[in-house]
Motif scaffolding. Sequence first.
Motif, short mmCIF file in Angstrom:
data_model
loop_
_atom_site.label_atom_id
_atom_site.label_comp_id
_atom_site.label_asym_id
_atom_site.label_seq_id
_atom_site.Cartn_x
_atom_site.Cartn_y
_atom_site.Cartn_z
N THR A 38 8.42 9.17 -1.19
CA THR A 38 9.39 8.58 -0.27
C THR A 38 8.69 8.01 0.97
O THR A 38 9.22 7.14 1.64
N GLY A 39 7.51 8.55 1.28
CA GLY A 39 6.78 8.13 2.48
C GLY A 39 7.08 8.99 3.69
O GLY A 39 6.44 8.85 4.74
N LEU A 40 8.04 9.90 3.57
CA LEU A 40 8.46 10.73 4.71
C LEU A 40 7.32 11.60 5.25
O LEU A 40 7.13 11.70 6.46
N THR A 41 6.56 12.21 4.34
CA THR A 41 5.46 13.08 4.78
C THR A 41 4.39 12.28 5.51
O THR A 41 3.96 12.66 6.61
N LEU A 42 3.99 11.16 4.91
CA LEU A 42 2.93 10.36 5.52
C LEU A 42 3.38 9.78 6.86
O LEU A 42 2.62 9.76 7.83
N LYS A 43 4.63 9.34 6.94
CA LYS A 43 5.15 8.79 8.20
C LYS A 43 5.07 9.86 9.30
O LYS A 43 4.62 9.60 10.42
N TYR A 44 5.49 11.06 8.94
CA TYR A 44 5.45 12.16 9.90
C TYR A 44 4.00 12.44 10.33
O TYR A 44 3.70 12.59 11.52
N LEU A 45 3.09 12.51 9.37
CA LEU A 45 1.69 12.81 9.68
C LEU A 45 1.07 11.73 10.56
O LEU A 45 0.35 12.04 11.52
N LEU A 46 1.35 10.47 10.24
CA LEU A 46 0.79 9.37 11.03
C LEU A 46 1.28 9.46 12.48
O LEU A 46 0.49 9.34 13.42
N GLU A 47 2.58 9.68 12.66
CA GLU A 47 3.14 9.76 14.02
C GLU A 47 2.60 10.98 14.77
O GLU A 47 2.22 10.89 15.94
N ASN A 48 2.55 12.10 14.08
CA ASN A 48 2.08 13.33 14.69
C ASN A 48 0.62 13.21 15.12
O ASN A 48 0.25 13.61 16.23
N LEU A 49 -0.21 12.64 14.27
CA LEU A 49 -1.64 12.54 14.59
C LEU A 49 -1.91 11.45 15.62
O LEU A 49 -2.77 11.61 16.49
N LYS A 50 -1.18 10.34 15.55
CA LYS A 50 -1.35 9.27 16.55
C LYS A 50 -1.04 9.77 17.95
O LYS A 50 -1.68 9.39 18.93
N ALA A 51 -0.06 10.67 18.05
CA ALA A 51 0.35 11.23 19.34
C ALA A 51 -0.77 12.04 19.99
O ALA A 51 -0.76 12.29 21.19
N ARG A 52 -1.76 12.46 19.19
CA ARG A 52 -2.89 13.24 19.73
C ARG A 52 -4.02 12.34 20.22
O ARG A 52 -5.08 12.81 20.59
N LYS A 53 -3.77 11.02 20.19
CA LYS A 53 -4.69 10.01 20.72
C LYS A 53 -6.12 10.03 20.14
O LYS A 53 -7.11 10.03 20.89
N PRO A 54 -6.23 10.01 18.82
CA PRO A 54 -7.57 9.83 18.23
C PRO A 54 -7.98 8.36 18.37
O PRO A 54 -7.17 7.53 18.80
N LEU A 55 -9.21 8.02 18.00
CA LEU A 55 -9.66 6.63 18.12
C LEU A 55 -8.90 5.74 17.13
O LEU A 55 -8.62 4.58 17.42
N SER A 56 -8.56 6.28 15.95
CA SER A 56 -7.73 5.55 14.98
C SER A 56 -7.20 6.55 13.95
O SER A 56 -7.73 7.65 13.83
N VAL A 57 -6.15 6.13 13.22
CA VAL A 57 -5.63 6.93 12.12
C VAL A 57 -5.32 6.01 10.95
O VAL A 57 -4.61 5.00 11.12
N ARG A 58 -5.84 6.32 9.79
CA ARG A 58 -5.52 5.58 8.58
C ARG A 58 -5.16 6.57 7.47
O ARG A 58 -5.42 7.76 7.59
N ALA A 59 -4.59 6.01 6.39
CA ALA A 59 -4.14 6.87 5.29
C ALA A 59 -4.76 6.46 3.97
O ALA A 59 -4.93 5.28 3.68
N CYS A 60 -5.07 7.48 3.17
CA CYS A 60 -5.67 7.30 1.86
C CYS A 60 -4.94 8.19 0.88
O CYS A 60 -4.69 9.36 1.18
N THR A 61 -4.58 7.65 -0.28
CA THR A 61 -3.89 8.47 -1.29
C THR A 61 -4.41 8.10 -2.67
O THR A 61 -4.79 6.95 -2.91
N ILE A 62 -4.43 9.06 -3.58
CA ILE A 62 -4.85 8.72 -4.94
C ILE A 62 -3.70 8.07 -5.70
O ILE A 62 -3.91 7.19 -6.51
N LEU A 63 -2.45 8.47 -5.39
CA LEU A 63 -1.29 7.91 -6.10
C LEU A 63 -0.24 7.39 -5.13
O LEU A 63 -0.04 7.95 -4.05
N ASP A 64 0.45 6.36 -5.58
CA ASP A 64 1.51 5.76 -4.77
C ASP A 64 2.68 5.42 -5.70
O ASP A 64 2.46 4.87 -6.78
N LYS A 65 3.90 5.80 -5.27
CA LYS A 65 5.10 5.42 -6.04
C LYS A 65 5.95 4.50 -5.16
O LYS A 65 6.93 4.95 -4.55
#
Length: 181
Positions: free
Chosen positions: A103-130
């Motif tokens: 659904t993308g819900l988990t990744l969306k949450y993780l991206l927002e949560n990690l971006k809020a911690r102000k790293p230099l960048s955040v990207r996503a990698c997955t082996i499978l996508d539906k």
Amino acid sequence: MQDDIAEVLVSAAEIKKRVKEMGAAISRDYAGKDLLVVGILKGAIIFLADLVREITIPLQLDFMAVSSYGAGTTTSGAVRILKDLEVPVEDKHLLIVEDIVDTGLTLKYLLENLKARKPLSVRACTILDKPERRLVDVHVDYSGFSIPDYFVVGYGLDYAQKYRHLPDICVLKPEVYARQK
Ligand code: 5GP
Ligand code: MG
Ligand code: MG
């Protein structure tokens, strides 16, 4: 165990080839950068173990555990952090490593949560996508295989905590779900 499998969707050999390509791309893109690979427990561990061994630049590893699914095959929608990172992230480029984006819900949450911690960048990698199943708009930077709307197991992915150790990505026979409900 073998009797439970209806079909091999992605074979171990295909996975190996693709993971090698992904590792090469990540090594190129992050050359000279301070990379922190964030593995999402438990589903991503097998992929993560293979992927980092195909990455040829220095990196650090850390883990998060989140829950979005119960024991069944449908999402609850809610995402909860069960285990958080142990290292600071302000001076790092983060790469989230997931087993599957559904659904993308988990990744969306993780991206927002990690971006809020102000790293230099955040990207996503997955082996499978539906992609057919997406409920929210999320960008996946590195994707192994796009698959149709099947519930899959193996290569780290479970059904009721089983089948994670299968080397191929498989679809189970319908009677398996009926039996374990
Ligand atoms: P999403 O939040 O994108 O809907 O999916 C989050 C999690 O649901 C994934 O990380 C994975 O643990 C689980 N999931 C989604 N689709 C599948 C699937 O086909 N098989 C298995 N075993 N888990 C899935
Ligand atoms: Mg996952
Ligand atoms: Mg699961």
